[in-house]
Design an enzyme around this catalytic site. Structure first.
Site, PDB file in Angstrom:
ATOM      1  CG  HIS A  40     -18.234  -6.125  23.306  1.00 21.10           C
ATOM      2  ND1 HIS A  40     -18.597  -7.687  23.730  1.00 21.10           N
ATOM      3  CD2 HIS A  40     -18.357  -6.293  21.923  1.00 21.10           C
ATOM      4  CE1 HIS A  40     -19.084  -8.861  22.432  1.00 21.10           C
ATOM      5  NE2 HIS A  40     -18.740  -7.282  21.880  1.00 21.10           N
ATOM      6  CG  ASP A  60     -27.531 -11.506  20.727  1.00 23.51           C
ATOM      7  OD1 ASP A  60     -27.941 -11.483  19.802  1.00 23.51           O
ATOM      8  OD2 ASP A  60     -26.924 -11.884  21.866  1.00 23.51           O
ATOM      9  NE  ARG A  64     -26.336 -11.953  13.146  1.00 21.87           N
ATOM     10  CZ  ARG A  64     -25.970 -10.993  14.253  1.00 21.87           C
ATOM     11  NH1 ARG A  64     -26.329 -11.287  15.518  1.00 21.87           N
ATOM     12  NH2 ARG A  64     -24.746 -10.640  13.824  1.00 21.87           N
ATOM     13  CB  SER A 119     -26.230  -9.086  18.137  1.00 24.05           C
ATOM     14  OG  SER A 119     -25.509  -9.580  19.077  1.00 24.05           O
ATOM     15  CE  LYS A 143     -24.693  -9.931  23.219  1.00 26.17           C
ATOM     16  NZ  LYS A 143     -24.321 -11.102  22.101  1.00 26.17           N
TER      17      LYS A 143
END
Ligand code: URA
Length: 433
Positions: A87, A166, A173, A188, A192
């Site tokens: 990620h 989320d 947000r 967050s 995931k």
């Protein structure tokens, strides 16, 4: 109707006044918000209280667990091979997933990469891949598993069932100026990734002008928080802290980033893109039990390219199809001889976005051919009249606004002058120990 065990106002007040929230309170809050019992305005107030007062380590873990519990959890254990994902916190010209996923998969490791779309100046991996004719981002759970078994690599959209809390909270947000909070970002991202079911995870946490968190120390804190969350959840996690002060590679956009990824898969490509792809692939393969894998060889000898072609085909794409071309290009040339000493990532990201490569609202389409091609990178000698970069768009009216974003964003200095590129590409490596 069942009696609710807590009152959202009490929880907001506690966080507002600097208190900490117990695991049962956090679990209830997230569940009640997902059910629609806790109202959007109450969660907005809570997000701001967290933004201002922070959360301790246990609270961040409990928030992450509650967000995972709000939806389904995927399980790839039936594959019988290690799974590892990457990620990135997002940057300008960051197309690394494109060569990385097939490269790692070419060593027999499964890479389930559930990705998002771009918002603001950072591009989204799915938007880039969608510039390939026929390619489709949405896969059902069975298709995802079948492709992981057959090809080993999948890059697709995360389904709505994965951490739905989320999904709701992130949208909230985005509209309440509460995105840049380390507890909220870490929970967050990690909710995931943990729900996605990967056994191991490599994080590319960026700092510098083109990154989410510009200061290196804040990026480090985010990386440490996420690595800890991964370890607590039994996901082997390592983070690289990487420099996003200048754009990555020479292409910023969608189709042109796919072209650059293809250069890397063909054994060439810009040095920084290759270096980061190789560094991340080594980390992923080490976590998957293949520390000695010769990553560079797989780029040179076509194994990674072969895997890319299979990956694209499996999702309906034609790896041989021509990629979209822009209607208009505008070249900016050097005004004098010298050395390019500055090239600010954020400004180039914003300019590419204004050319149509990114979106301002989630519903907006992106222009696949829009973007910027960099003819010179920091440290390169340039001559008067030679191209520095080329803007590409389908709508010529966008060029003036892109040029506006680039005012003061690059500078030609004297030979020998220090290059302001923010230092080494990989600044640090963060592990759980
Ligand atoms: N990406 C996410 O998925 N969540 C955040 O909060 C920030 C970036």
């Amino acid at each position: 109707m069942a009696v609710e065990p807590f009152d959202a106002v009490d929880l907001i007040r506690a966080k507002r006044d600097g208190g900490r929230l117990s695991p049962d309170r956090i679990a209830w809050l997230v569940d009640a918000y997902t059910r629609g019992y806790v109202a959007e305005e109450q969660m907005a107030a809570m997000a701001m209280a967290i933004y201002l007062n922070g959360m301790d380590r246990d609270e961040i873990r409990d928030l992450t667990l509650a967000m995972i519990a709000s939806g389904e959890r995927l399980d790839f254990s039936s594959l019988g091979v290690p799974t590892v994902d990457k990620h990135s916190t997002g940057g300008v010209g960051d197309k690394i997933t494109l060569p990385l996923a097939p490269l790692v998969a070419s060593f027999g490791v499964a890479v389930p990469q559930l990705s998002g779309r771009g918002l603001g100046h950072t591009g989204g991996t799915l938007d880039k891949l969608e510039s390939i004719p026929g390619w489709r981002a949405s896969l059902g759970a069975d298709e995802l598993l079948a492709q992981l078994r057959d090809v080993g690599a999948v890059v697709c959209a995360a389904g709505a069932g994965l951490a739905p809390a989320d999904r709701k909270l992130y949208a909230l947000r985005d509209t309440t100026a509460t995105v840049e909070s380390i507890p909220l970002i870490a929970s967050s991202i990690m909710s995931k990734k943990i729900a996605e079911g990967t056994e191991a995870l490599v994080l590319d946490v960026k700092f510098g002008s083109g990154a989410f968190l510009r200061e290196r120390e804040r990026a480090r804190e985010l990386a440490e928080t996420m690595v800890r969350l991964g370890a607590d959840a039994g996901v082997a996690t390592v983070a690289l802290l990487t420099n996003m002060s200048v754009p990555l590679g020479r292409a910023i956009g969608n189709a042109i980033e796919v072209e650059e990824a293809l250069e890397v898969l063909a054994g060439g490509g810009p040095a920084d893109v290759v270096a980061l792809t190789v560094a991340l692939a080594r980390e992923m393969l080490a976590l998957a039990g293949r520390p000695d894998a010769d990553v560079e060889a797989a780029l040179r000898d076509g194994r990674a390219m072969d895997r890319w072609r299979r990956m694209v085909r499996a999702q309906g794409g034609d790896p041989d199809a021509a990629l979209p071309r822009p209607r208009e290009t505008h070249v900016v040339a050097a005004e004098r001889d010298g050395v390019l000493v500055e090239q600010h990532a954020l400004a180039f990201g914003v300019a590419a976005w204004r050319l149509g490569a990114g979106r301002a609202r989630k519903e907006d389409p992106v222009a696949p051919a829009a973007g910027i091609r960099l003819a010179a990178k920091p440290g390169d000698a340039v001559r008067r009249g030679e191209p520095l970069f080329a803007l590409a768009t389908d709508e010529p009216a966008r060029i003036a606004r892109a040029l506006e974003a680039l005012e003061g964003a690059y500078r030609i200095g004297e030979p020998g002058e220090a290059v302001l590129d923010g230092g080494p590409l990989v600044a640090d490596r963060i592990t759980a120990s």
